[in-house]
Design a protein around this motif. Structure first.
Motif, PDB file in Angstrom:
ATOM      1  N   ARG A  33       0.837  -1.200   0.000  1.00 52.38           N
ATOM      2  CA  ARG A  33       0.000   0.000   0.000  1.00 52.38           C
ATOM      3  C   ARG A  33       0.869   1.247   0.000  1.00 52.38           C
ATOM      4  NH1 ARG A  33      -5.101  -0.694   3.992  1.00 52.38           N
ATOM      5  NH2 ARG A  33      -4.795   1.568   4.178  1.00 52.38           N
ATOM      6  N   ALA A 234      -5.969  -4.778   1.884  1.00 56.02           N
ATOM      7  CA  ALA A 234      -7.044  -4.287   2.744  1.00 56.02           C
ATOM      8  C   ALA A 234      -6.988  -4.992   4.094  1.00 56.02           C
ATOM      9  CB  ALA A 234      -8.396  -4.519   2.084  1.00 56.02           C
ATOM     10  N   GLY A 236      -9.641  -4.890   6.429  1.00 58.73           N
ATOM     11  CA  GLY A 236     -10.983  -4.769   6.979  1.00 58.73           C
ATOM     12  C   GLY A 236     -11.745  -3.551   6.509  1.00 58.73           C
ATOM     13  N   GLU A 237     -11.041  -2.606   5.857  1.00 53.45           N
ATOM     14  CA  GLU A 237     -11.736  -1.462   5.302  1.00 53.45           C
ATOM     15  C   GLU A 237     -12.739  -1.950   4.253  1.00 53.45           C
ATOM     16  OE1 GLU A 237      -7.317  -0.197   5.805  1.00 53.45           O
ATOM     17  OE2 GLU A 237      -8.443  -1.948   5.052  1.00 53.45           O
ATOM     18  N   HIS A 238     -13.924  -1.385   4.286  1.00 52.03           N
ATOM     19  CA  HIS A 238     -14.969  -1.723   3.312  1.00 52.03           C
ATOM     20  C   HIS A 238     -15.339  -3.207   3.362  1.00 52.03           C
ATOM     21  CE1 HIS A 238     -13.938   2.229   1.794  1.00 52.03           C
ATOM     22  NE2 HIS A 238     -12.697   1.828   1.576  1.00 52.03           N
ATOM     23  N   GLU A 240     -13.350  -5.797   3.459  1.00 52.92           N
ATOM     24  CA  GLU A 240     -12.454  -6.707   2.730  1.00 52.92           C
ATOM     25  C   GLU A 240     -11.167  -6.957   3.503  1.00 52.92           C
ATOM     26  OE1 GLU A 240     -10.575  -7.327  -1.743  1.00 52.92           O
ATOM     27  OE2 GLU A 240     -10.809  -5.282  -0.999  1.00 52.92           O
ATOM     28  N   TYR A 248     -11.148  -0.340  -4.056  1.00 55.50           N
ATOM     29  CA  TYR A 248     -10.951   0.882  -3.291  1.00 55.50           C
ATOM     30  C   TYR A 248      -9.466   1.243  -3.271  1.00 55.50           C
ATOM     31  CZ  TYR A 248     -15.713   0.168  -1.501  1.00 55.50           C
ATOM     32  OH  TYR A 248     -17.075   0.008  -1.391  1.00 55.50           O
ATOM     33  N   THR A 250      -7.479   1.238  -0.890  1.00 51.99           N
ATOM     34  CA  THR A 250      -6.699   0.330  -0.050  1.00 51.99           C
ATOM     35  C   THR A 250      -5.916  -0.683  -0.876  1.00 51.99           C
ATOM     36  OG1 THR A 250      -8.718  -0.983   0.172  1.00 51.99           O
ATOM     37  CG2 THR A 250      -8.155   0.500   1.999  1.00 51.99           C
TER      38      THR A 250
END
Length: 281
Positions: A33, A234, A236-238, A240, A248, A250
């Motif tokens: 990221r 990711a 856990g954002e959204h 996932e 996204y 992420t």
């Protein structure tokens, strides 16, 4: 193509001449990221190599993967095409054989071409070996005798450095893929939380990238170095975990850094993509 070239200085009476790199070192870091790299704002990151590279080169602040999947993203990096154009729409789907690659072009121009990858999704059977004189994709066997899916970045770099030593006398294109920080995130002793272990793996990838750059020696002055991730991750954002489903920031926003002859020290805010790398190079 991205605008990264600059002219060298000269006297007022002498037209400035463009500066050109003789060699190319492409380092791709899996599952990294952008917001976990110091140069991209993470004050807790342990990424001194990438940070120094960004300070002396061009950092693209809004660079995006074409897809959050390893093989299609790498195929876009090496061809300058989106998945619909190169055919590798997912891991395990071979690129279209007649699609030209960056290695094709540089090989025809007389460059020695070598690639060393850290995980099975980039195995030669999927076509990214096209144009490379050497393609190091041999994975080790586990204790049970089965071939592993990945190998440590230090092993990948060891092989790449041996190739570099044999080919530093002429022009070269070296691509090195580091699988850290892809899950599973290293030794649990590196931290109790997933975030800590992910950060440790990033620091290991940064360290191995540093070994490559240091090994250039005097050739650093004539080598374009490109560091880019294939996609993010990711946590856990959204809703996932990991990557490959949602699109996204992420999993799509990635670090992308160019440094070398003629490349100015600056930050570019315009949105760019992995498909811009091959035509720019």
């Amino acid at each position: 193509a991205l605008s990264v070239a600059a002219a060298c200085g000269g006297s007022p009476d002498t037209p400035s001449q463009p500066v050109h790199a003789r060699n190319l070192l492409l380092i791709t870091i899996d599952t990294l990221r952008a917001d976990r790299v110091g140069a991209y704002g993470d004050t807790n990151a342990r990424t001194p190599v990438m940070d120094r590279l960004a300070a002396r080169g061009t950092r693209f602040a809004n660079a995006f993967a074409v897809t959050p999947i390893t093989l299609p993203s790498h195929a876009s990096i090496l061809t300058g095409r989106y998945p619909a154009g190169h055919g590798a729409r997912h891991n395990g789907i071979r690129i279209t054989p007649d699609v030209p690659t960056l290695a094709d072009s540089l090989s025809r121009a007389g460059f020695a071409t070598g690639a060393f990858v850290g995980a099975f999704p980039l195995d030669r059977r999927f076509g990214l070996n096209k144009g490379f004189g050497t393609y190091g994709d041999t994975m080790p066997r586990g204790a049970d005798g089965r071939i592993a899916n990945e190998r440590p970045g230090r092993t990948v770099v060891d092989d790449a450095l041996a190739w570099l030593e044999r080919n530093r006398g002429g022009r070269f294109f070296l691509w090195v893929h580091l699988f850290e920080p892809h899950a599973p995130y290293g030794d649990p002793s590196a931290g109790r939380t997933i975030a800590e272990r992910y950060a440790y793996e990033i620091s290991e990838a940064d360290r191995q990238a540093g070994r490559l750059i240091d090994a250039l020696g005097e050739a650093i002055a004539s080598t374009l170095v490109v560091v880019v991730a294939d996609h993010g991750e990711a946590f856990g954002e959204h809703g996932e975990i990991a990557h490959s489903i949602f699109v996204y920031d992420t999993t799509l926003r990635i670090p992308m850094i160019f440094a070398g002859p003629g490349v100015p020290a600056r930050v570019v805010d315009a949105a760019v993509s992995q498909v811009d790398i091959a035509p720019t190079v």
